[in-house]
Scaffold this motif. Structure first.
Motif: not given
Length: 266
Positions: A203-225
């Motif tokens: 249910e954690i990975l099927k939640d659209k809100h969680n998936l959106m946060l995961l996507g945004a978080g990875n993008l931010i981490a990529f640029v900063i890294a």
């Protein structure tokens, strides 16, 4: 977990993943201070957001990873990953338990900081000045050093860089090999964590809100890294690791002081 908290954790990950200051430790402490450390999704996010930072290594060192006929390069990475793979499977429950303890993180930040203050003195006669000169034996030994990072707060980057310098790599080559080693190590660890989450708490990975946060978080981490990698290589070539040692000590002691004064509840 809201977007602001996601942004904060992602920036922390991007900055600290490749610096010898413990990215996981910083995120554990940050999530504790924000009061979201008990959220199962946050625990998953702290692992999954590493994928964005790891991808920055592949992009930054594109010519080193591709074409795929650099078999000697890949063989060294596989060899160096073996200790973490074995100990990771054997000690998984113990590691997960340690991840629950921000206090462990703070103590290890201080201990690791003291080591970094003197590392340039300990290993001041490097012989290995390019990645192709690293032997398979040295790669394996560095892999064992990396296993120290299974204790939260130690820092995978710090452990593998210290291991590289102990094997007579220059500061910059040790740092770069640590970056390269992060790709298979963290992709494997993150992949297993995501698979486990999908099986146990789908249910954690099927939640659209969680998936959106995961996507945004990875993008931010990529640029900063990407920015952090460029800064780190240039800095350690000129100045070494003493600044990071003092930072770890001050940050760890500050956290311990706040904890014992009752400002932080674990």
């Amino acid at each position: 977990m809201d977007f602001l908290q996601t942004f904060i954790l992602s920036v922390i990950e991007g900055i600290t993943e490749f610096l010898p200051v413990s990215s996981t430790g910083h995120m554990i402490i940050a999530s504790s201070l924000m009061g979201i450390d008990k959220d199962p999704f946050v625990k998953l996010f702290e692992i999954a957001v590493q994928l964005g930072a790891i991808l920055s290594v592949v992009v930054f060192y594109w010519k080193r990873f591709f074409p795929l006929n650099h078999w000697k390069f890949y063989l060294k990475l596989v060899i160096a990953c073996l200790p973490a793979a074995v100990f990771g499977m054997l000690l998984q429950k113990k590691i997960d338990g340690l991840l629950e303890s921000p206090l462990t993180v703070a103590v290890m930040l201080v201990i690791g900081g003291v080591v970094l203050l003197f590392i340039d003195r300990f290993f001041n006669k490097p012989l290995v000045k390019t990645e192709p000169e690293i032997s398979n034996k040295s790669a394996l030994i560095i892999g064992f050093w990396q296993c120290l990072a299974m204790i939260p707060g130690t820092s995978r980057s710090a452990a593998s860089i210290i291991g590289g310098m102990q094997q007579k790599l220059t500061r910059s080559v040790a740092a770069e090999f640590s970056f390269f080693l992060a790709v298979p190590t963290m992709v494997g660890a993150t992949g297993l964590k995501l698979f486990k989450a999908y099986k146990e708490t789908p249910e954690i990975l099927k939640d659209k809100h969680n998936l959106m946060l995961l996507g945004a978080g990875n993008l931010i981490a990529f640029v900063i890294a990407l920015l952090a990698i460029k800064f780190f290589i240039g800095y350690v070539q000129k100045y070494g690791f003493k600044l990071f040692g003092w930072y770890r000590i001050v940050f760890g002691l500050l956290f311990l002081a706040l904890y014992y004064q009752g400002f932080i509840q674990l």
